[in-house]
Scaffold this motif. Structure first.
Motif, PDB file in Angstrom:
ATOM      1  N   ASP A 153      34.313  38.512  48.620  1.00 54.86           N
ATOM      2  CA  ASP A 153      33.993  38.992  47.279  1.00 54.86           C
ATOM      3  C   ASP A 153      35.203  38.769  46.368  1.00 54.86           C
ATOM      4  OD1 ASP A 153      33.310  40.324  44.975  1.00 54.86           O
ATOM      5  OD2 ASP A 153      32.432  42.043  46.016  1.00 54.86           O
ATOM      6  N   PRO A 154      35.051  38.055  45.231  1.00 55.50           N
ATOM      7  CA  PRO A 154      36.204  37.807  44.344  1.00 55.50           C
ATOM      8  C   PRO A 154      36.852  39.082  43.825  1.00 55.50           C
ATOM      9  CG  PRO A 154      34.370  36.361  43.782  1.00 55.50           C
ATOM     10  CD  PRO A 154      33.839  37.358  44.761  1.00 55.50           C
ATOM     11  N   ASP A 155      36.100  40.190  43.775  1.00 56.25           N
ATOM     12  CA  ASP A 155      36.664  41.438  43.265  1.00 56.25           C
ATOM     13  C   ASP A 155      37.738  42.005  44.192  1.00 56.25           C
ATOM     14  OD1 ASP A 155      34.995  41.291  41.096  1.00 56.25           O
ATOM     15  OD2 ASP A 155      33.427  42.539  42.006  1.00 56.25           O
ATOM     16  N   PHE A 156      37.762  41.572  45.450  1.00 54.43           N
ATOM     17  CA  PHE A 156      38.713  42.116  46.420  1.00 54.43           C
ATOM     18  C   PHE A 156      39.905  41.183  46.649  1.00 54.43           C
ATOM     19  CE2 PHE A 156      34.836  44.389  47.496  1.00 54.43           C
ATOM     20  CZ  PHE A 156      35.300  45.685  47.688  1.00 54.43           C
ATOM     21  N   PHE A 200      45.320  37.155  55.320  1.00 50.64           N
ATOM     22  CA  PHE A 200      44.538  37.166  54.086  1.00 50.64           C
ATOM     23  C   PHE A 200      43.115  36.683  54.328  1.00 50.64           C
ATOM     24  CE2 PHE A 200      43.047  34.852  50.304  1.00 50.64           C
ATOM     25  CZ  PHE A 200      42.998  35.888  49.399  1.00 50.64           C
ATOM     26  N   GLU A 201      42.949  35.606  55.102  1.00 46.92           N
ATOM     27  CA  GLU A 201      41.612  35.097  55.389  1.00 46.92           C
ATOM     28  C   GLU A 201      40.796  36.105  56.193  1.00 46.92           C
ATOM     29  OE1 GLU A 201      40.016  32.410  54.309  1.00 46.92           O
ATOM     30  OE2 GLU A 201      41.740  32.071  53.016  1.00 46.92           O
ATOM     31  N   THR A 202      41.462  36.860  57.079  1.00 47.68           N
ATOM     32  CA  THR A 202      40.751  37.898  57.831  1.00 47.68           C
ATOM     33  C   THR A 202      40.247  38.990  56.896  1.00 47.68           C
ATOM     34  OG1 THR A 202      42.131  37.469  59.779  1.00 47.68           O
ATOM     35  CG2 THR A 202      40.958  39.559  59.715  1.00 47.68           C
ATOM     36  N   ASP A 232      42.566  40.392  44.730  1.00 49.21           N
ATOM     37  CA  ASP A 232      43.868  40.991  44.417  1.00 49.21           C
ATOM     38  C   ASP A 232      44.236  42.086  45.409  1.00 49.21           C
ATOM     39  OD1 ASP A 232      41.777  42.560  43.603  1.00 49.21           O
ATOM     40  OD2 ASP A 232      42.723  43.198  41.714  1.00 49.21           O
ATOM     41  N   GLU A 233      43.240  42.896  45.796  1.00 45.82           N
ATOM     42  CA  GLU A 233      43.500  43.956  46.780  1.00 45.82           C
ATOM     43  C   GLU A 233      43.906  43.369  48.134  1.00 45.82           C
ATOM     44  OE1 GLU A 233      40.938  47.344  49.172  1.00 45.82           O
ATOM     45  OE2 GLU A 233      40.400  46.855  47.094  1.00 45.82           O
ATOM     46  N   ASN A 234      43.237  42.298  48.551  1.00 45.75           N
ATOM     47  CA  ASN A 234      43.570  41.675  49.837  1.00 45.75           C
ATOM     48  C   ASN A 234      44.969  41.050  49.809  1.00 45.75           C
ATOM     49  OD1 ASN A 234      41.108  42.400  50.894  1.00 45.75           O
ATOM     50  ND2 ASN A 234      40.136  40.437  50.437  1.00 45.75           N
ATOM     51  N   ILE A 235      45.361  40.515  48.650  1.00 46.65           N
ATOM     52  CA  ILE A 235      46.716  39.963  48.538  1.00 46.65           C
ATOM     53  C   ILE A 235      47.763  41.064  48.696  1.00 46.65           C
ATOM     54  CG2 ILE A 235      48.357  38.865  46.955  1.00 46.65           C
ATOM     55  CD1 ILE A 235      46.075  37.226  45.833  1.00 46.65           C
ATOM     56  N   VAL A 236      47.521  42.210  48.041  1.00 44.84           N
ATOM     57  CA  VAL A 236      48.464  43.326  48.149  1.00 44.84           C
ATOM     58  C   VAL A 236      48.541  43.832  49.586  1.00 44.84           C
ATOM     59  CG1 VAL A 236      48.927  45.692  47.436  1.00 44.84           C
ATOM     60  CG2 VAL A 236      48.170  44.008  45.740  1.00 44.84           C
TER      61      VAL A 236
END
Length: 342
Positions: free
Chosen positions: A108-111, A98-100, A113-117
């Protein structure tokens, strides 16, 4: 036959891959991706870099999944006492992934949720890879074990000289010994017949009762005691403790260690010893076997083929359910085995 099958498989794989790539290229051409616009051809280099990036990502994912399987899955998850280490590592791996992804998207806060998925999907693929790879490994080991068992049975069949004839001959000698009032010889013949019957009949089963295995060991030790001179400087101590709980064990699993002790640890001219302590409690088997290493047998000292085969059988039949330790000093050879019979 195998080479023809392999060539056919390679040809089939090449045809499938070529068809897939051709189909994708046709779709790209049909969609106008590879057609000129205003006499200007599309940036093929950009497309190649995109495809190369996908290949690199997939290769990295496979490499991480393989490393996770070999270093964490096999080392931790397959052992009941350390399986929770594996899931702690998965949490750490998820955090690193996730950190990568966060770093790649510039935090960017907008990403988020996408990064979590994406992290969840990647982690699920890595974990699934471990289970699939281990299922293939288990299948290979089962095939290998089945082949070894078949080879052992074939070897035993080749070594047999009409078992019925041998049993009849032993019964004849046994009766003659009884007629001559030689109970000791009759008892030894009976022990030998029991050993032969076990190796020819019981040993063909994948598992036998622990009581049957113990009786076989006792017969073997009785014959070994009988062949040792009474005046020899040999100390042979054995102790069997079993709580009586029913359990099963692979046949002929313990005898290689005992045979090794008699083969390499006994001297008829120098003081020598064998200490055998076998305990079975709550379906947990503990074997402690120590024997001397006489100086006159330095060239014979070490592990025989039987122990090497026993180690392989333990790894195949009881993975993550046994612990085998073999120590050797200048004058002693020590074997410690713990085995879960549940």
């Amino acid at each position: 036959m195998l080479s023809i099958r392999k060539s056919s498989a390679i040809l089939l794989l090449g045809s499938a891959l070529g068809s897939l790539l051709t189909y994708w290229a046709w779709l790209l051409y049909k969609a106008g991706t590879w057609q000129p616009v205003n006499d200007v051809w599309p940036d093929v280099g950009g497309l190649m870099r995109y495809l190369l990036g996908i290949i690199v990502v997939l290769a990295t994912l496979v490499a991480v999944a393989e490393a996770n399987y070999r270093l964490a899955f096999q080392r931790w998850l397959l052992r009941p006492e350390t399986h929770w280490y594996y899931w702690v590592w998965q949490c750490l791996l998820a955090w690193l992934t996730f950190e990568t992804l966060q770093w790649r998207t510039g935090y960017d806060p907008d990403f988020v949720d996408e990064n979590i998925v994406v992290t969840g999907v990647l982690l699920a693929l890595i974990i699934a890879y471990g289970y699939v790879a281990d299922s293939f490994r288990t299948r290979r080991e089962r095939i290998q074990l089945r082949q070894q068992k078949t080879e052992a049975e074939l070897t035993a069949l080749k070594a047999q000289i009409n078992p019925h004839f041998l049993f009849n001959a032993l019964n004849t000698i046994y009766n003659e010994a009884l007629l001559a009032n030689n109970e000791r010889v009759a008892d030894l013949i009976q022990q030998l017949a029991g050993i032969m019957r076990f190796t020819l009949q019981e040993a063909r089963h994948p598992l036998i009762s622990i009581n049957t295995e113990l009786q076989f060991l006792e017969k073997y030790l009785a014959l070994q005691r009988a062949r040792l001179p009474h005046s020899s400087p040999i100390r042979l101590e054995t102790q069997f403790d079993w709580d009586g709980q029913e359990a099963q064990i692979a046949p002929l699993l313990l005898i290689p260690f005992v045979e090794n002790a008699f083969q390499y640890g006994i001297s008829l001219v120098r003081p020598s010893y064998i200490n055998l302590d076998l305990r079975i409690e709550n379906r947990q088997l503990c074997l402690e076997l120590a024997n001397s290493c006489p100086p006159v047998q330095v060239d014979k000292r070490g592990m025989g083929t039987g122990i090497i085969n026993a180690r392989q059988r333990l790894a195949l039949i009881y993975p993550a359910r046994h612990a085998l330790t073999i120590r050797q000093t200048t004058d002693s050879f020590i074997v410690s085995l713990t085995l879960d019979l549940n």
